[in-house]
Scaffold this motif. Structure first.
Motif, mmCIF file in Angstrom:
data_model
loop_
_atom_site.group_PDB
_atom_site.id
_atom_site.type_symbol
_atom_site.label_atom_id
_atom_site.label_comp_id
_atom_site.label_asym_id
_atom_site.label_seq_id
_atom_site.Cartn_x
_atom_site.Cartn_y
_atom_site.Cartn_z
ATOM 1 N N ALA A 298 9.091 -7.079 2.418
ATOM 2 C CA ALA A 298 8.162 -7.244 1.679
ATOM 3 C C ALA A 298 7.912 -8.975 1.647
ATOM 4 O O ALA A 298 8.882 -9.602 1.892
ATOM 5 N N LEU B 288 3.431 -6.678 3.441
ATOM 6 C CA LEU B 288 4.348 -6.008 4.173
ATOM 7 C C LEU B 288 4.509 -6.576 5.782
ATOM 8 O O LEU B 288 3.772 -6.669 6.505
ATOM 9 N N ILE C 168 13.138 1.036 12.395
ATOM 10 C CA ILE C 168 12.391 0.661 11.381
ATOM 11 C C ILE C 168 12.764 -0.013 10.275
ATOM 12 O O ILE C 168 13.758 0.371 9.671
ATOM 13 N N HIS D 80 0.575 2.592 1.523
ATOM 14 C CA HIS D 80 0.923 1.287 1.286
ATOM 15 C C HIS D 80 0.983 0.915 -0.296
ATOM 16 O O HIS D 80 0.517 1.592 -1.237
ATOM 17 N N VAL E 129 6.833 -5.042 9.047
ATOM 18 C CA VAL E 129 7.934 -4.046 9.561
ATOM 19 C C VAL E 129 8.315 -4.400 11.021
ATOM 20 O O VAL E 129 7.439 -4.647 11.699
ATOM 21 N N MET F 253 7.616 -0.624 -3.896
ATOM 22 C CA MET F 253 8.518 0.133 -2.518
ATOM 23 C C MET F 253 9.990 0.530 -3.115
ATOM 24 O O MET F 253 10.381 1.664 -3.025
ATOM 25 N N GLU G 255 2.074 -5.447 10.200
ATOM 26 C CA GLU G 255 2.112 -6.614 9.446
ATOM 27 C C GLU G 255 0.704 -6.816 8.569
ATOM 28 O O GLU G 255 -0.319 -6.751 9.301
ATOM 29 N N VAL H 280 13.187 -4.385 1.662
ATOM 30 C CA VAL H 280 13.229 -3.720 0.927
ATOM 31 C C VAL H 280 14.382 -2.499 0.848
ATOM 32 O O VAL H 280 14.594 -1.912 0.133
ATOM 33 N N LEU I 215 11.800 -2.451 6.680
ATOM 34 C CA LEU I 215 10.815 -3.083 5.955
ATOM 35 C C LEU I 215 11.151 -4.332 5.107
ATOM 36 O O LEU I 215 12.103 -4.240 4.614
ATOM 37 N N LYS J 221 11.312 9.342 5.498
ATOM 38 C CA LYS J 221 12.240 8.589 6.563
ATOM 39 C C LYS J 221 12.806 9.469 7.740
ATOM 40 O O LYS J 221 13.470 10.465 6.914
#
Length: 316
Positions: free
Chosen positions: A151, A99, A147, A287, A101, A160, A95, A137, A149, A172
């Motif tokens: 935003a 972002l 995982i 990033h 995650v 992204m 974090e 995201v 994501l 990924k």
């Protein structure tokens, strides 16, 4: 009790700009079905700067949006903010100011809808009421862990989404346990995929000649007597891509209730596997704002690792 809203006028702020009109309205009209949102936009009852607009219109800062009276859900139709905030804290992998995650557990939807009262994004917003902006995201299937994501800034979301649209900039990797002994150490799989909806309203994907191009690279990591652990490298990001690619190749994912071996799936809980064996394991990207390389990993969940340990013990 009449729970129909009145005509309202909304002005788009800087952190809201760039999203589709339908998504914007769904956030502001809590409890209103998506079908109704589409209907009031297409009928012209929703106006943007006094004119008609399509649901796909990308709103701009300063847009004035007229919203007609609509019947919203009863106050108790969904869990309260307090109820959602009391939900389990989601494991955070990374974090910063732009972002967030998380390591999403299996069985938790990423957002509310389709019979699900609330999901990851609603829970996060309830637990972080001070956050001005939190947007998904990308998505993970409800049955998939790993995982995810989120935003925290519009600029990060746009950057992204551009990476995802161009199918580059993000590496990924998923881990999937499939039925049978996968023969190749590495295999490129390409199919054209078409989304459709079943009579029961479920989203499905089929291989069709006029579908979207899709590409997955399967890397064999371990073989067992009746199963293979694959590292799945996504080159494109279509709905249910890995699940369909595995099934279409003759090696369905264990526990997959949409594309798997249904007879085998019935036996798996008795053998120790009570969910689909698909996990979003590793994500590498720069990033979105400062271009710093990020390598994110979510360890294999305990229940999946325990099942692998069982298979290894059986194979001796």
């Amino acid at each position: 009790m009449d729970n129909t809203s009145k005509v309202s006028y909304l002005t788009v702020g800087s952190e809201e700009a760039g999203q589709r009109l339908d998504n914007y309205l769904l956030k502001h009209l809590k409890g209103v079905p998506k079908s109704l949102v589409y209907r009031i936009v297409r009928s012209g009852e929703v106006r943007v700067n006094k004119g008609r607009a399509d649901v796909t219109y990308r709103i701009v800062e300063g847009d004035l949006i007229r919203v007609p009276p609509v019947r919203v859900a009863e106050p108790n139709a969904k869990p309260s903010q307090a109820t959602m905030a009391r939900g389990p804290e989601l494991p955070i992998l990374f974090e910063d100011e732009a972002l967030l995650v998380i390591d999403k557990p299996a069985g938790l939807a990423v957002h509310g809808g389709s019979g699900v009262s609330f999901g990851v994004i609603e829970q996060l917003r309830a637990q972080r009421p001070q956050a001005k902006f939190l947007e998904l995201v990308h998505r993970l299937d409800r049955e998939t862990s790993g995982i995810l994501l989120i935003a925290k800034k519009r600029s990060a979301l746009v950057a992204m989404h551009e990476m995802l649209r161009n199918d580059r900039g993000m590496d990924k990797r998923y881990l999937a346990l499939v039925q049978g002994q996968f023969p190749d150490a590495r295999r490129h799989v390409r199919f054209k995929l078409q989304k459709y909806v079943t009579a029961d309203g479920e989203r499905r994907v089929a291989v069709t000649p006029d579908g979207q191009e899709s590409h997955t690279v399967f890397n064999r990591r371990a073989r067992y007597t009746a199963a293979t652990l694959l590292e799945c490298e996504l080159k494109t990001g279509r709905t249910h891509q890995i699940r369909v690619h595995c099934a279409q190749s003759g090696f369905p994912i264990l526990g997959d209730d949409k594309y798997g071996d249904f007879a085998l799936n019935k036996r798996l809980p008795r053998e120790g596997l009570k969910r689909m064996f698909l996990h979003a394991w590793r994500l590498t990207l720069n990033h979105p704002l400062n271009n710093t390389p990020l390598k994110l990993e979510a360890p294999l969940p305990t229940e999946l690792q325990a099942y692998l340990d069982t298979l290894e013990a059986i194979d001796g």
